[in-house]
Design a protein around this motif. Structure first.
Motif, PDB file in Angstrom:
ATOM      1  N   MET A   1       0.848  -1.200   0.000  1.00  0.00           N
ATOM      2  CA  MET A   1       0.000   0.000   0.000  1.00  0.00           C
ATOM      3  C   MET A   1       0.881   1.246   0.000  1.00  0.00           C
ATOM      4  N   SER A   2       0.621   2.170  -0.934  1.00  0.00           N
ATOM      5  CA  SER A   2       1.400   3.401  -1.007  1.00  0.00           C
ATOM      6  C   SER A   2       1.041   4.321   0.150  1.00  0.00           C
ATOM      7  N   VAL A   3       1.912   5.302   0.384  1.00  0.00           N
ATOM      8  CA  VAL A   3       1.659   6.240   1.477  1.00  0.00           C
ATOM      9  C   VAL A   3       0.384   7.038   1.222  1.00  0.00           C
ATOM     10  N   PHE A   4       0.107   7.329  -0.057  1.00  0.00           N
ATOM     11  CA  PHE A   4      -1.106   8.083  -0.381  1.00  0.00           C
ATOM     12  C   PHE A   4      -2.356   7.246  -0.116  1.00  0.00           C
ATOM     13  N   ALA A   5      -2.291   5.952  -0.461  1.00  0.00           N
ATOM     14  CA  ALA A   5      -3.427   5.073  -0.199  1.00  0.00           C
ATOM     15  C   ALA A   5      -3.648   4.915   1.299  1.00  0.00           C
ATOM     16  N   PHE A   6      -2.555   4.829   2.053  1.00  0.00           N
ATOM     17  CA  PHE A   6      -2.665   4.689   3.508  1.00  0.00           C
ATOM     18  C   PHE A   6      -3.309   5.919   4.125  1.00  0.00           C
ATOM     19  N   LEU A   7      -2.818   7.097   3.728  1.00  0.00           N
ATOM     20  CA  LEU A   7      -3.391   8.329   4.255  1.00  0.00           C
ATOM     21  C   LEU A   7      -4.838   8.504   3.789  1.00  0.00           C
ATOM     22  N   GLY A   8      -5.094   8.115   2.551  1.00  0.00           N
ATOM     23  CA  GLY A   8      -6.451   8.216   2.031  1.00  0.00           C
ATOM     24  C   GLY A   8      -7.415   7.328   2.801  1.00  0.00           C
ATOM     25  N   THR A   9      -6.942   6.150   3.187  1.00  0.00           N
ATOM     26  CA  THR A   9      -7.775   5.241   3.982  1.00  0.00           C
ATOM     27  C   THR A   9      -8.066   5.826   5.351  1.00  0.00           C
ATOM     28  N   LEU A  10      -7.044   6.393   5.978  1.00  0.00           N
ATOM     29  CA  LEU A  10      -7.245   7.028   7.284  1.00  0.00           C
ATOM     30  C   LEU A  10      -8.249   8.175   7.182  1.00  0.00           C
ATOM     31  N   LEU A  11      -8.106   8.957   6.115  1.00  0.00           N
ATOM     32  CA  LEU A  11      -9.005  10.091   5.920  1.00  0.00           C
ATOM     33  C   LEU A  11     -10.447   9.611   5.714  1.00  0.00           C
ATOM     34  N   SER A  12     -10.606   8.519   4.979  1.00  0.00           N
ATOM     35  CA  SER A  12     -11.949   7.966   4.744  1.00  0.00           C
ATOM     36  C   SER A  12     -12.583   7.492   6.036  1.00  0.00           C
ATOM     37  N   HIS A  13     -11.781   6.840   6.885  1.00  0.00           N
ATOM     38  CA  HIS A  13     -12.295   6.373   8.173  1.00  0.00           C
ATOM     39  C   HIS A  13     -12.715   7.554   9.046  1.00  0.00           C
ATOM     40  N   LEU A  14     -11.909   8.604   9.029  1.00  0.00           N
ATOM     41  CA  LEU A  14     -12.230   9.793   9.818  1.00  0.00           C
ATOM     42  C   LEU A  14     -13.513  10.441   9.295  1.00  0.00           C
ATOM     43  N   THR A  15     -13.656  10.472   7.970  1.00  0.00           N
ATOM     44  CA  THR A  15     -14.865  11.039   7.367  1.00  0.00           C
ATOM     45  C   THR A  15     -16.108  10.270   7.805  1.00  0.00           C
ATOM     46  N   ASP A  16     -16.017   8.948   7.777  1.00  0.00           N
ATOM     47  CA  ASP A  16     -17.152   8.114   8.197  1.00  0.00           C
ATOM     48  C   ASP A  16     -17.491   8.360   9.667  1.00  0.00           C
ATOM     49  N   LEU A  17     -16.454   8.594  10.466  1.00  0.00           N
ATOM     50  CA  LEU A  17     -16.659   8.779  11.898  1.00  0.00           C
ATOM     51  C   LEU A  17     -17.406  10.071  12.215  1.00  0.00           C
ATOM     52  N   ILE A  18     -17.098  11.143  11.480  1.00  0.00           N
ATOM     53  CA  ILE A  18     -17.693  12.444  11.782  1.00  0.00           C
ATOM     54  C   ILE A  18     -18.865  12.793  10.864  1.00  0.00           C
ATOM     55  N   ASP A  19     -19.215  11.870   9.974  1.00  0.00           N
ATOM     56  CA  ASP A  19     -20.311  12.123   9.035  1.00  0.00           C
ATOM     57  C   ASP A  19     -21.621  12.513   9.726  1.00  0.00           C
ATOM     58  N   PRO A  20     -21.971  11.884  10.858  1.00  0.00           N
ATOM     59  CA  PRO A  20     -23.223  12.286  11.520  1.00  0.00           C
ATOM     60  C   PRO A  20     -23.232  13.744  11.968  1.00  0.00           C
ATOM     61  N   LEU A  21     -22.044  14.315  12.203  1.00  0.00           N
ATOM     62  CA  LEU A  21     -21.963  15.695  12.677  1.00  0.00           C
ATOM     63  C   LEU A  21     -21.925  16.708  11.540  1.00  0.00           C
ATOM     64  N   PHE A  22     -21.261  16.358  10.444  1.00  0.00           N
ATOM     65  CA  PHE A  22     -21.013  17.338   9.383  1.00  0.00           C
ATOM     66  C   PHE A  22     -21.740  17.034   8.074  1.00  0.00           C
ATOM     67  N   GLY A  23     -22.331  15.873   7.949  1.00  0.00           N
ATOM     68  CA  GLY A  23     -23.096  15.552   6.756  1.00  0.00           C
ATOM     69  C   GLY A  23     -22.292  15.650   5.472  1.00  0.00           C
ATOM     70  N   ALA A  24     -22.808  16.402   4.486  1.00  0.00           N
ATOM     71  CA  ALA A  24     -22.173  16.507   3.173  1.00  0.00           C
ATOM     72  C   ALA A  24     -20.792  17.152   3.234  1.00  0.00           C
ATOM     73  N   SER A  25     -20.523  17.907   4.291  1.00  0.00           N
ATOM     74  CA  SER A  25     -19.217  18.572   4.431  1.00  0.00           C
ATOM     75  C   SER A  25     -18.261  17.783   5.320  1.00  0.00           C
ATOM     76  N   ALA A  26     -18.580  16.505   5.580  1.00  0.00           N
ATOM     77  CA  ALA A  26     -17.759  15.692   6.480  1.00  0.00           C
ATOM     78  C   ALA A  26     -16.335  15.521   5.961  1.00  0.00           C
ATOM     79  N   THR A  27     -16.171  15.349   4.641  1.00  0.00           N
ATOM     80  CA  THR A  27     -14.827  15.177   4.078  1.00  0.00           C
ATOM     81  C   THR A  27     -13.992  16.436   4.266  1.00  0.00           C
ATOM     82  N   ALA A  28     -14.609  17.598   4.054  1.00  0.00           N
ATOM     83  CA  ALA A  28     -13.891  18.865   4.257  1.00  0.00           C
ATOM     84  C   ALA A  28     -13.474  19.007   5.716  1.00  0.00           C
TER      85      ALA A  28
END
Length: 246
Positions: A1-28
């Protein structure tokens, strides 16, 4: 797994975690929180760099005396300066290495948000309706400067401009309290110190041409840098502070 894929995976997990709070802007929101987390992890390196700056500042008056004493004998000056730094347990490059170690991390983070590499659709999301993969020019074509997307960019630019102005003002005040040495402790350092505060204003230009995700990262990391440098000012200040210039 490349460093970008690893960081991207972490970011995706974080997005899923805070999605209930931020909705459509959770990724931002995840980009902001992820950036702050990385900068917090790098804080020990920033402290080490600040201590190095402080050590060089404390030795600056003694180094200036050596320059005057051996101004016509470069070899003697080099030897005397080396002995002085060795006795103090420091070096002319003290604090530079920790700063350089951080640079690859900043590059990887910027590349991730600018290209979306490994981000699993990172740039497909939005911030208050503005696409994270979009640019300011595109926003202007959809409602103009004060359109829904344009206002998102105006808020981003306002934050970066405020941080740049605050950083520049603090740097000017700090420079006014420091003595003017007869030469750089590190070649080119004096000129670099004068230019660096102005580079923050260049972030405005960069934020206007890169994807919104990268602009959001730049705004977050420059704000952290400004706050961190203010917090670490005591470590960079000589214990015996020189008198302000008049």
């Amino acid at each position: 797994m490349s460093v970008f894929a690893f960081l991207g995976t972490l970011l995706s997990h974080l997005t899923d975690l805070i999605d209930p709070l931020f909705g459509a802007s959770a990724t931002a929101a995840a980009i902001v929180l992820f950036t702050l987390g990385v900068r917090l992890a790098l804080h020990p390196l920033a402290r080490s760099a600040a201590r190095g700056e402080g050590a060089r500042a404390e030795l600056a008056p003694e180094l200036e005396k050596l320059r005057r004493k051996h101004k016509n004998h470069p070899e003697r000056l080099h030897k005397a300066a080396s002995e002085m730094y060795a006795k103090a347990g420091s070096s002319p490059m003290a604090g530079c290495l920790p700063s350089m170690v951080q640079l690859p991390v900043f590059y990887v983070m910027y590349h991730l948000f600018a290209t979306g590499s490994g981000g699993k659709g990172l740039l497909d999301h939005t911030l208050l309706g503005a696409p994270l993969g979009g640019r300011w020019a595109s926003a202007l074509g959809d409602g103009g400067v004060f359109g829904p997307q344009g206002l998102v960019y105006l808020g981003l630019f306002a934050l970066i401009a405020a941080v740049a102005t605050w950083t520049y003002t603090r740097s000017r005040k700090a420079a006014a309290t420091m003595p003017v040495p007869g030469g750089d402790q590190v070649p080119g350092m004096t000129g670099l110190t004068k230019i660096l505060p102005l580079l923050t204003f260049g972030t405005l230009v960069t934020a206007a041409i890169v994807p919104l995700a990268a602009g959001l990262y730049l705004a977050t990391t420059t704000a952290w840098t400004a706050a961190e440098r203010a917090y670490l000012t005591p470590l960079r200040t000589p214990r015996t502070a020189p008198k302000a210039r008049v």
